[in-house]
Design an enzyme around this catalytic site. Structure first.
Site, mmCIF file in Angstrom:
data_model
loop_
_atom_site.group_PDB
_atom_site.id
_atom_site.type_symbol
_atom_site.label_atom_id
_atom_site.label_comp_id
_atom_site.label_asym_id
_atom_site.label_seq_id
_atom_site.Cartn_x
_atom_site.Cartn_y
_atom_site.Cartn_z
ATOM 1 N N GLU A 317 69.772 15.070 36.379
ATOM 2 C CA GLU A 317 69.936 13.740 36.992
ATOM 3 C C GLU A 317 70.307 13.909 38.461
ATOM 4 O O GLU A 317 71.268 13.319 38.940
ATOM 5 C CB GLU A 317 71.036 12.965 36.251
ATOM 6 N N CYS A 412 76.941 4.991 30.367
ATOM 7 C CA CYS A 412 77.611 4.740 31.645
ATOM 8 C C CYS A 412 77.013 3.544 32.377
ATOM 9 O O CYS A 412 77.717 2.788 33.050
ATOM 10 C CB CYS A 412 77.524 5.980 32.524
#
Lengths: 640, 640
Positions: A317, A412
């Site tokens: 990521e 998240c």
């Protein structure tokens, strides 16, 4: 605490209104907050199990069972509480507040006597506390607790969560540091640093500021803490196979103050940069400020997508290298939320409008794309092109989902979205002794003491705003959006000849219900990439103001790369762009563009015959509204 | 054995000459064969350890130690032996033959009394024999043993390896089947099927043919063997986490005769299709023939790259769905070798020239690209674009290496290359009772009994060939290449007006040193993809005959997508293509194309300013010669 030159207004002093944002804020209040609460309580049948509240109940001794979820599962509750706090600040809701208070009591019950609170380590791995800082996320969760606590205190005046936070912060302050045999480490996922700054701002306790500075300064020192840690007794792997070999991943490859280019996990990076900007302002640290400037420049001018997305690779990521911006990006929603956080702080540091330009770009494109129009489906990653037929077969495309999802095992993003939208007032305006800054043009009002602004606008979808200013003599800083430059300014009907400086038009007078009429240029533009972004060669992105547009199969046809703007390389890019019809989706400002469509005769896979072309009106919609009508092909970049 | 209508000539009756192929065949003989032998013996310091010979020594009781390498490590030796056999057939070499004989003796020493031979299961997992057919590769290794054995017997007349193979085949024939409590399974990696057909062809033993047919027919029957197997006692995982859930991966999702579209692991697929074609011919099975036709059509017309590469995804090295042909493909060298094998059999089945067209395409592009000009570095995957700066950061690009490697932990490809090039005579010609087929125009000679052809040509790099035919009355089938159509044919200086049929020009006469002069059209062509291949929209591939060209940074500049052919959508694609200078690399037929180069001023990452254009002469080289001058950017598809 040093008084900052420029700071956000108090959230309760900002009203966000208008049809566009009211709808979103109502979605958050009436749909997303209750939905996420149900998810945290494992009450949504077809969403992945969360276990979050249950973990706290077990840790508090109120239930039996095993810990469930990610090592950072606690942070989902904290982000939800922060979101609720921002919502309560502007929309009091006794029932919601009672639910939050009960959740806060549960957090308190799960807290150890020494202040430590983390359900993973209390329930599942009590021997492992502080032994795997690289992956344990204990300080990361603490940070989200501190953010929730300060927000909840600001919103409600209630201290319970703040006191829990203070006890934990005091414990951390005793455990970490360079003296007295303390742990000389720092967290593998930055977050606690900016949160400690918030705790310092609310409590005035300077130890928290110094602790934040310690975490930033100690990071990346040699020998590398994570390399030492993983060899020590008691170290237990959390993500099997992940070692400290790749130090750029968590930005511990060198001290932050020496870093020049964004690298590694994008969320970690921008959370750290935000804390660095806080500290640079608070401590008047020119070296840290210079590092912030370098990193900001690298992110925005070398590694950011046209939508304000960051983090180009699904592998970790992460940021990769300059100009590596393929359209099957990762572009995590949280990363663009973090970019907004960094921009807000850079704006406050420098008083420059350009930081708010980027904040606006990320908000109206990637961040808003993170949720469905219904408010209960979410994107974790935000690609600029998707083909549902082929994507699942390729590792670098598989993460790009053609439809938003109900929840995530790593959850998240939805909560980060919620807290950003309910906290939008913190981004829209800023204030200083000298005056008020309008950073986002959003319908509503803002107060700073006697000073008051009332804004009426549908910007950036319409090209005008009317701002009524009152409250005496001060400077009014109106951001001149790079994406939608102000073309005229009139006060009480009189044109004002002023020049923009540092990204703002500065109007100074003794304000008494004066009406400022602002006109923006939101004409449609074709935007080219720098040539280093090879995947965009021969293509343009279509923007109207800060709104990036995309093509969807459902409005046109499959094979979206068959459409060619065909303006030639020397014709003005925007010359043939057409009127804007409304109403394709609720509140969608769609575009119709005359293009040509290449058509090939039925034939072999490879052939020397050229395509024929025919005129076609291409429909484009704002990128943030894509994928609300089922799985279908989508592309942002259009052949020119 | 049924006499096939059309079959390859004997390898020893074919001479491959000319500067181009002599150089390759000498490279294989003098460099690759000794190099690979050293690798198999772990004598190359900077290549990954092989362990292959050592495994046989341990299994034979001649050394102590543990098995090393992949479960199919034995096949590396068998493919090397097959390559050596083909080389010995045309280039006798007593020293090499002695080395091979010693290796064969070692295989014999490692063979069990019951005929079983596989060093992994003998040394490492004796309890696991035949218990994990899905991943154990026992029959796969057996197949490569049979291929080597038949080739070595054909080349040298020596029976040692053939007898080893026969003993193993007889054992397999007793172990597998639907009766008498035999194992009703089949191999997870097809290979033994086509190899059993070869063993049948050499020995005339019909049991081997029926065993091959059993393996093909039993595959994909319900309940699925692999699903049952993995639940049985004694099943031990070899590749952790891989289960039988994805049945398309190894083509066991339905019986081969019912399959319509290529799916799953590309090498497994084309090896299976080759065996199906063998059986369809041998057994006159119309259903199997129809399946071969469907699968061939799907591969070639829906899932094949312009370079003859197949297998678009690194996820499982596999076929995916029609038109899913991104340029960061997998395109394993072995898969294109297997495609050549399938094409050769389809050509023999139907006598159609188009199958040899595809064989030629795969050979001159993907297969040759699999080795360096030096002959000692190899490609496993063959992408159509590479950017060394960004590739390593993305999971779907990481497999595409900017430079060839010395060896691989999974070392299937180098040996497969070797056996293909030394066995090229099997592909170049075919014969039937009626006559001789020229399938690849390669300098050299070919015999079938009294019939003899002598070919002088630099095709496909030059546009002519001269064929001297003798040996009496027969038909001469000259393939009319789709990529380089024959434009004139003259016999002894007299133009011959004939029409091509089924992909061949058929010349029939009583041949006595008659000289046939052939002219081909190898003019440069711009090739478009079908529009469904979205990544190639707005781009063309440049071909000259079957040779696909590519751009490399080293000849031009970085940012290869800045070059635009600019022929407009209505101008003839080849109009502006230029002369061919030689000599850029050894034997490189480079191209110079007038293009324009887009140049952007230094500026922001995103800007409304359009690029300027300037005239530029673009250098392109044959794709198979890319990456011989260091890591650099490469692209096949050029903006048009």
């Amino acid at each position: 605490m040093k008084k900052p030159k420029i700071a956000p207004l108090l959230l309760k002093d900002v009203v966000i209104g208008g049809t566009f944002w009211s709808r979103y804020s109502e979605l958050i209040r009436t749909k997303m907050i209750p939905y996420q609460w149900d998810v945290l309580n494992d009450r949504i049948e077809d969403a992945p199990r969360s276990g979050c509240i249950r973990n706290f109940e077990i840790a508090a001794g109120k239930a039996q069972g095993e810990f469930y979820g990610m090592v950072f599962q606690d942070s989902d509750l904290y982000k939800w509480l922060e979101c609720v706090a921002y919502s309560l600040a502007t929309h009091p809701d006794a029932k919601l507040e009672a639910i939050a208070d009960a959740a806060i009591a549960l957090v308190g019950a799960a807290q150890d006597d020494n202040g430590y609170v983390n359900t993973y380590y209390t329930v599942k791995a009590p021997e492992g506390r502080w032994k795997n800082l690289q992956h344990g996320h204990e300080l990361y969760c603490a940070g989200h607790l501190f953010e929730a606590a300060t927000a909840y205190y600001d919103a409600t005046g209630k201290r319970t969560l703040l006191d829990i936070a203070i006890r934990f912060a005091d414990h951390i302050d005793q455990v970490f540091g360079l003296t007295d045999g303390r742990i000389d480490g720092y967290c593998g996922h930055q977050e606690v640093e900016l949160a400690l700054h918030k705790l310092y701002a609310v409590t005035g306790e300077r130890r928290y500021l110094l602790l934040a500075a310690y975490f930033i300064n100690q990071r990346g020192q040699e020998p590398n803490y994570f390399e030492l840690e993983q060899e020590r007794p008691g170290y237990v792997e959390i993500f099997p196979g992940l070692t400290a070999a790749d130090k750029t991943y968590n930005q511990s490859h060198k001290p932050p103050v020496e870093q020049d280019a964004a690298t590694g996990h994008a969320v970690r990076a921008v959370y750290m940069y935000s804390a660095m900007a806080d500290l640079a302002a608070e401590l008047d640290d020119p070296a840290l400020l210079a590092a912030c400037d370098r990193l900001y420049d690298n992110v925005v001018n070398k590694q950011m997508y046209v939508t304000g997305a960051i983090g180009s690779s699904s592998w970790g990521e992460r940021f990769t290298v300059d100009y590596d911006l393929p359209n099957n990006l990762y572009g995590e929603t949280c990363a663009s939320v973090g970019l907004m956080m960094f921009c807000r702080r850079m704006n406050a540091l420098h008083g420059g409008g350009q930081y708010a330009d980027v904040m606006e770009l990320a908000l109206y494109n990637t961040v808003l794309a993170g949720m469905s129009l219904a408010g209960t489906e979410f994107y974790y990653v935000n690609p600029l092109e998707v083909d549902p037929k082929t994507g699942p077969f390729h590792p670098s495309y598989r993460h790009a989902k053609p439809e938003r999802q109900k929840w995530f095992a790593c959850a998240c993003c939805p909560a980060n979205l919620g807290r950003t939208i309910t906290g939008l007032g913190l981004y829209a305006y800023a204030g200083s002794d000298e005056g008020l800054y309008v950073n986002l043009y959003i319908e509503g009002s803002a107060k700073q003491g006697e000073r008051r602004l009332d804004v009426t606008t549908m910007y950036p979808f319409e090209d005008s705003a009317v701002i009524k200013a009152s409250g005496g003599a001060y400077k009014l800083y109106l951001r001149n959006p790079q994406d939608a430059p102000i073309v005229s300014l009139a006060i009480n009907g009189q044109n004002v000849p002023v020049a923009a400086e540092n990204g703002y038009y500065v109007l100074e007078r003794d304000w008494h219900d004066d009406e400022i009429a602002v006109k923006f240029d939101i004409s449609v533009k074709a935007v080219h990439s720098a040539p280093e972004v090879q995947g965009n060669a021969g293509k343009v992105a279509i923007k109207r103001g800060p709104i990036v547009y995309c093509m969807e199969e459902v409005d046109n046809s499959p094979l979206l790369n068959s459409y060619v703007l065909g303006m030639g390389s020397n014709a003005p890019d925007s010359a043939q762009l057409a009127e804007i019809p409304k109403g394709l989706l609720p509140e969608t400002y769609a575009l119709k563009l005359p293009v040509y469509k290449e058509e090939y005769a039925e034939g072999a896979l490879y052939r020397t015959e050229k395509p024929s072309v025919k005129a076609y009106m291409l429909t484009m919609i704002p990128y943030f509204q894509w994928a609300n009508r089922g799985a279908n092909e989508m592309r942002v970049w259009v052949r020119r």
